[in-house]
Design an enzyme around this catalytic site. Structure first.
Site, PDB file in Angstrom:
ATOM      1  N   GLU A 239      -6.817  17.256 -59.307  1.00 30.74           N
ATOM      2  CA  GLU A 239      -6.581  17.314 -57.855  1.00 30.74           C
ATOM      3  C   GLU A 239      -6.385  15.924 -57.268  1.00 30.74           C
ATOM      4  O   GLU A 239      -5.507  15.708 -56.426  1.00 30.74           O
ATOM      5  CB  GLU A 239      -7.751  18.027 -57.185  1.00 30.74           C
TER       6      GLU A 239
ATOM      7  N   GLY B 285     -11.286  18.265 -60.260  1.00 29.83           N
ATOM      8  CA  GLY B 285     -11.071  17.240 -59.231  1.00 29.83           C
ATOM      9  C   GLY B 285     -10.253  16.078 -59.737  1.00 29.83           C
ATOM     10  O   GLY B 285      -9.587  15.409 -58.948  1.00 29.83           O
TER      11      GLY B 285
ATOM     12  N   ALA C 152     -14.973  16.854 -60.774  1.00 30.74           N
ATOM     13  CA  ALA C 152     -16.146  16.491 -59.973  1.00 30.74           C
ATOM     14  C   ALA C 152     -17.348  16.482 -60.914  1.00 30.74           C
ATOM     15  O   ALA C 152     -17.347  17.128 -61.971  1.00 30.74           O
ATOM     16  CB  ALA C 152     -16.357  17.509 -58.859  1.00 30.74           C
TER      17      ALA C 152
ATOM     18  N   GLU D 257     -12.181  25.106 -63.227  1.00 25.63           N
ATOM     19  CA  GLU D 257     -13.336  25.466 -62.398  1.00 25.63           C
ATOM     20  C   GLU D 257     -13.809  26.897 -62.601  1.00 25.63           C
ATOM     21  O   GLU D 257     -14.982  27.210 -62.442  1.00 25.63           O
ATOM     22  CB  GLU D 257     -13.022  25.244 -60.922  1.00 25.63           C
TER      23      GLU D 257
HETATM   24  C1  LIG Z   1      -9.187   9.547 -52.555  1.00 29.58           C
HETATM   25  C2  LIG Z   1     -10.644   9.404 -52.396  1.00 29.58           C
HETATM   26  C3  LIG Z   1     -11.364  10.689 -52.223  1.00 29.58           C
HETATM   27  C4  LIG Z   1     -10.809  11.830 -53.040  1.00 29.58           C
HETATM   28  C5  LIG Z   1     -11.662  13.040 -52.877  1.00 29.58           C
HETATM   29  C6  LIG Z   1     -11.109  14.214 -53.596  1.00 29.58           C
HETATM   30  C7  LIG Z   1     -11.302  14.116 -55.115  1.00 29.58           C
HETATM   31  C8  LIG Z   1     -11.863  15.409 -55.656  1.00 29.58           C
HETATM   32  C9  LIG Z   1     -13.364  15.313 -55.999  1.00 29.58           C
HETATM   33  C10 LIG Z   1     -14.151  16.563 -55.741  1.00 29.58           C
HETATM   34  C11 LIG Z   1     -13.528  17.822 -56.325  1.00 29.58           C
HETATM   35  C12 LIG Z   1     -14.421  19.033 -56.114  1.00 29.58           C
HETATM   36  C13 LIG Z   1     -13.668  20.307 -56.381  1.00 29.58           C
HETATM   37  C14 LIG Z   1     -13.247  20.466 -57.836  1.00 29.58           C
HETATM   38  O1  LIG Z   1     -12.175  21.395 -57.858  1.00 29.58           O
HETATM   39  C15 LIG Z   1     -14.421  20.955 -58.701  1.00 29.58           C
HETATM   40  C16 LIG Z   1     -14.461  20.406 -60.081  1.00 29.58           C
HETATM   41  O2  LIG Z   1     -13.823  19.431 -60.436  1.00 29.58           O
HETATM   42  S1  LIG Z   1     -15.544  21.216 -61.129  1.00 29.58           S
HETATM   43  C17 LIG Z   1     -15.402  20.317 -62.684  1.00 29.58           C
HETATM   44  C18 LIG Z   1     -14.130  20.642 -63.406  1.00 29.58           C
HETATM   45  N1  LIG Z   1     -14.085  19.978 -64.688  1.00 29.58           N
HETATM   46  C19 LIG Z   1     -14.534  20.571 -65.836  1.00 29.58           C
HETATM   47  O3  LIG Z   1     -14.977  21.691 -65.822  1.00 29.58           O
HETATM   48  C20 LIG Z   1     -14.445  19.767 -67.124  1.00 29.58           C
HETATM   49  C21 LIG Z   1     -15.837  19.575 -67.718  1.00 29.58           C
HETATM   50  N2  LIG Z   1     -15.789  18.798 -68.956  1.00 29.58           N
HETATM   51  C22 LIG Z   1     -15.390  19.371 -70.145  1.00 29.58           C
HETATM   52  O4  LIG Z   1     -14.969  20.496 -70.221  1.00 29.58           O
HETATM   53  C23 LIG Z   1     -15.469  18.474 -71.362  1.00 29.58           C
HETATM   54  O5  LIG Z   1     -16.307  17.378 -71.051  1.00 29.58           O
HETATM   55  C24 LIG Z   1     -14.090  17.927 -71.821  1.00 29.58           C
HETATM   56  C25 LIG Z   1     -13.385  17.258 -70.678  1.00 29.58           C
HETATM   57  C26 LIG Z   1     -13.253  19.073 -72.383  1.00 29.58           C
HETATM   58  C27 LIG Z   1     -14.328  16.883 -72.933  1.00 29.58           C
HETATM   59  O6  LIG Z   1     -15.146  17.455 -73.939  1.00 29.58           O
HETATM   60  P1  LIG Z   1     -15.789  16.485 -75.035  1.00 29.58           P
HETATM   61  O7  LIG Z   1     -14.758  15.575 -75.564  1.00 29.58           O
HETATM   62  O8  LIG Z   1     -16.563  17.364 -75.963  1.00 29.58           O
HETATM   63  O9  LIG Z   1     -16.811  15.568 -74.236  1.00 29.58           O
HETATM   64  P2  LIG Z   1     -18.224  16.025 -73.597  1.00 29.58           P
HETATM   65  O10 LIG Z   1     -18.115  17.375 -72.993  1.00 29.58           O
HETATM   66  O11 LIG Z   1     -19.316  15.756 -74.566  1.00 29.58           O
HETATM   67  O12 LIG Z   1     -18.355  14.987 -72.378  1.00 29.58           O
HETATM   68  C28 LIG Z   1     -18.751  13.643 -72.583  1.00 29.58           C
HETATM   69  C29 LIG Z   1     -19.801  13.338 -71.544  1.00 29.58           C
HETATM   70  O13 LIG Z   1     -19.169  13.423 -70.229  1.00 29.58           O
HETATM   71  C30 LIG Z   1     -19.896  14.397 -69.467  1.00 29.58           C
HETATM   72  N3  LIG Z   1     -18.962  15.109 -68.580  1.00 29.58           N
HETATM   73  C31 LIG Z   1     -17.728  15.552 -68.885  1.00 29.58           C
HETATM   74  N4  LIG Z   1     -17.155  16.172 -67.813  1.00 29.58           N
HETATM   75  C32 LIG Z   1     -18.090  16.098 -66.810  1.00 29.58           C
HETATM   76  C33 LIG Z   1     -18.102  16.539 -65.447  1.00 29.58           C
HETATM   77  N5  LIG Z   1     -17.033  17.151 -64.878  1.00 29.58           N
HETATM   78  N6  LIG Z   1     -19.218  16.326 -64.706  1.00 29.58           N
HETATM   79  C34 LIG Z   1     -20.282  15.679 -65.255  1.00 29.58           C
HETATM   80  N7  LIG Z   1     -20.348  15.197 -66.539  1.00 29.58           N
HETATM   81  C35 LIG Z   1     -19.233  15.434 -67.296  1.00 29.58           C
HETATM   82  C36 LIG Z   1     -20.533  15.322 -70.472  1.00 29.58           C
HETATM   83  O14 LIG Z   1     -21.624  15.988 -69.874  1.00 29.58           O
HETATM   84  C37 LIG Z   1     -20.945  14.346 -71.540  1.00 29.58           C
HETATM   85  O15 LIG Z   1     -22.096  13.638 -71.098  1.00 29.58           O
HETATM   86  P3  LIG Z   1     -23.445  13.637 -71.975  1.00 29.58           P
HETATM   87  O16 LIG Z   1     -23.776  15.079 -72.233  1.00 29.58           O
HETATM   88  O17 LIG Z   1     -23.066  12.918 -73.237  1.00 29.58           O
HETATM   89  O18 LIG Z   1     -24.451  12.928 -71.155  1.00 29.58           O
END
Ligand SMILES: CCCCCCCCCCCCC[C@H](O)CC(=O)SCCNC(=O)CCNC(=O)[C@H](O)C(C)(C)COP(=O)(O)OP(=O)(O)OC[C@H]1O[C@@H](n2cnc3c(N)ncnc32)[C@H](O)[C@@H]1OP(=O)(O)O
Length: 258
Positions: free
Chosen positions: A112, A109, A65, A132
């Site tokens: 998921e 997400g 997400a 998460e």
């Molecule tokens: C069927 C239709 C409907 C379906 C609906 C259901 C779908 C589910 C949707 C909602 C789910 C909500 C509940 C969920 O459980 C909660 C979450 O998902 S919380 C988020 C979990 N994910 C993470 O914690 C991963 C975060 N990212 C990272 O750890 C790293 O980015 C990486 C993946 C390890 C990669 O690292 P790097 O290669 O170093 O790259 P960067 O980190 O520099 O990222 C590049 C760029 O992307 C931006 N970014 C990456 N991940 C996210 C993110 N999750 N949200 C927002 N932005 C993200 C990052 O900020 C960089 O951007 P920049 O800084 O360059 O502007």
């Protein structure tokens, strides 16, 4: 609805949806989820489409997400908006098969969403995780429930508690993914597999999906009885007669989807 966060493409009887926010590793913001829901429902209603594929652009399926969108939200915000549920309720009504073609990151997400699909084809570079806990929350779209059912408690518990990722090999070994495909062939293999499914009898495909999913919702005895009854029901279709006659006559069946 004009789409800004996804790409859609019709490949014969297959609807191909590409999550497309490459600068954010396809992070699932509200706009993307609304567009994805809209595209799924349109393909669901389109008689020319028999199956769908969801994949991601660039180096991710979806990195979760959108954290930046979620950060300012309060409990009352997510509770009153019914965050996630609103989208998921609609999408879970999709009765046609949906294949997840995962290359790169499927985290939070993103993992998921892939697990909500009917099965996952993984590129060799796929990485799955529910990180998460690093953000002070837990999976909120089925991660603790589906992952545990798909790979077992120990592995799921470790991944949820430590944010450890699992690579494609481990994901296949654990039963999270159906099979691994060379990443350059992944989307075409997924579309080809979806095409094979879409060319089969639609009532049997949709009932097969429903029956397999029932296995997670019922006790074994009840699931077997459900399966028996829907197996019997398919003998009321012209396609059953055509399918079995075609085998006996050593020819390809011409299913009519009724
Ligand atoms: C069927 C239709 C409907 C379906 C609906 C259901 C779908 C589910 C949707 C909602 C789910 C909500 C509940 C969920 O459980 C909660 C979450 O998902 S919380 C988020 C979990 N994910 C993470 O914690 C991963 C975060 N990212 C990272 O750890 C790293 O980015 C990486 C993946 C390890 C990669 O690292 P790097 O290669 O170093 O790259 P960067 O980190 O520099 O990222 C590049 C760029 O992307 C931006 N970014 C990456 N991940 C996210 C993110 N999750 N949200 C927002 N932005 C993200 C990052 O900020 C960089 O951007 P920049 O800084 O360059 O502007």
């Amino acid at each position: 609805m004009a789409y800004e966060c996804i790409l859609t493409d019709t490949r014969g009887p297959v609807g191909l949806i590409t999550l497309n926010r490459p600068d954010a590793l396809n992070a699932l913001n509200k706009q993307l989820m609304d567009e994805l829901t809209d595209a799924l429902m349109k393909y669901e209603a389109d008689d020319a489409i028999g199956a769908m594929v969801i994949t991601g652009s660039s180096k991710a399926f979806a990195a979760g997400a959108d954290i930046k969108e979620m950060q300012p939200k309060s409990y009352m915000d997510v509770y009153m908006e019914d965050f996630i549920t609103a989208n998921w309720e609609t999408a879970s009504k999709v009765r046609k098969p949906v294949i997840a073609a995962v290359a790169g990151y499927a985290l939070g997400g993103g993992c998921e969403l892939a697990m909500m699909c009917d099965f996952i084809l993984a590129g060799e570079n796929a990485k799955f995780g529910q990180p998460e806990i690093n953000l002070g929350v837990i999976p909120g779209a089925g991660g603790t429930q589906r992952l545990t059912r798909f790979v077992g408690k120990s592995k799921a518990m470790e991944m949820v508690l430590t944010a450890r990722m699992m690579d494609a090999e481990e994901a296949e070994r654990s039963g999270l993914v159906s099979r691994i495909v060379p990443v350059d062939d992944l989307v075409e293999e997924a579309v080809s597999t979806a095409t094979k499914i879409a060319e089969l009898s639609r009532p049997s495909v949709m009932i097969a999906k429903e029956s397999v999913n029932k296995a997670y919702e019922t006790m074994l005895r009840d699931g077997i009885m459900f399966e028996r009854r829907v197996f019997h029901s398919l003998f009321a279709t012209e396609d059953q007669n055509e399918g079995m006659a075609a085998f006996a006559e050593k020819r390809k069946p011409a299913f009519k989807n009724r």
